[in-house]
Design a protein around this motif. Sequence first.
Motif: not given
Length: 444
Positions: A439, A413, A148, A425, A333, A427, A419, A416-417
């Motif tokens: 979430r 996790l 990202r 978030r 992801e 996966p 916010e 990378n996810h």
Amino acid sequence: MDPHRKPVADGVGWPVTLDAVIDPKLLRENPERVRESQRRRGASVELVDQVLAAEERRRSAIASYEQLRSEQKGLSKQIPRAQGDEKQQLLARTRELAAQVKAAEAAMAEAEQEYQRLSLQIDNLVEDDVPPGGEDDYVVLEEVGQPRDFAAEGFAPRDHVDLGRILGAIDVERGAKVSGARFYYLTGVGALLELALVNMAVDQALSYGFTPVIPPSLVKPRAMEGTGFLGQAADDVYRLERDDLYLVGTSEVPLAAYHSDEILRADQLPLRYAGFSPCFRREAGSYGKDTRGIIRVHWFDKVEMFSFCHPDEAREEHRRFLAWEKEFWDKLEVPYRVIDTAAGDLGASAARKFDIEAWLPTQGRYREVTSTSNCTEFQARRLAIRFRDDTGTRYVATLNGTLVAVARAIVALLENHQEADGGVRVPKALQPYLGGRARLEPLA
């Protein structure tokens, strides 16, 4: 006992046949292949010649012992038929032979012990197409996913320690207070996240026919030695000296030893197990590295795949293990890459090893999260694990591969996810294992 298992020894001590330590035929007929493997690993090449000499001494000692025993047995048959001086001479020779046989037996045992000691130090033969070089000479086989661009999203990424605090998921401060550096608590959604990852990994393993196993985390020395963890990796192992037991650094160890001293049926191969266990590592030599967070810790939980397979199928099985690991990380992801580890960075038991490295935004680099190794017959020879088919008995091949090492998976996790508000978030594939959560919310 399961019908496909047949014990060949009582499991106490090493197998009687020391040929199980290393293939003596290969060593005698093609020693240069073994030398080249040692050379590529950066290991001792001279050790090969030392083992060859020890094996010759062993063979000579066995021959001498057997010759004296044969003469001793022959005399025992002659004595009852002999008379007078002849009988006295035979009795005198028998007494001489008894002492010689005893000395020859001791010499044979000493030669066998020396052969075993030296041959145990030879590492597994490296596959021909393994990249040359050391730790930094790996070959990147593929990159999956795109990291990202947090700058484009308008915020700087937090690391997993900060995210863990915001979510109430990771507590390294209390981990250090209670157990010391490199320990931690998983709390709240952190604990639930571990259970979710483990359950998702086990479900995937079950879908491919693996038998789930919860193995012991304390093992005898033979299990550690047999899997190759008391050589170059010995400093990283916790030992309970009073009990002569070791804490395992991976469930690979008790899974490999599960069928020690057994003959398996060829039609049952491959036998695949998925082991869930805690893993303990001293992290020797890592002083000052990854001191923040839960990337490099003394304890973590892991789901490990293990296979006992036909040696001719080992390379294909290795590729299957890698594909299953990739499938798991695709579900998470997370961007990752696959590397082919160089010969000089392989563990003693691995003929080849592939690593999956996940992208960590706050470090701006890929970090290892799983690996899979083809150990060919190396561990099976040490642990006396064979199979029988129409042609006789042979040693199996063993392979291992991590589906999820929980601590590092959580790190990847969260980072990378994440916010902007510190939430994370979940996966889609993981959501059913977290009660449908899409979430992870920051604490109020």
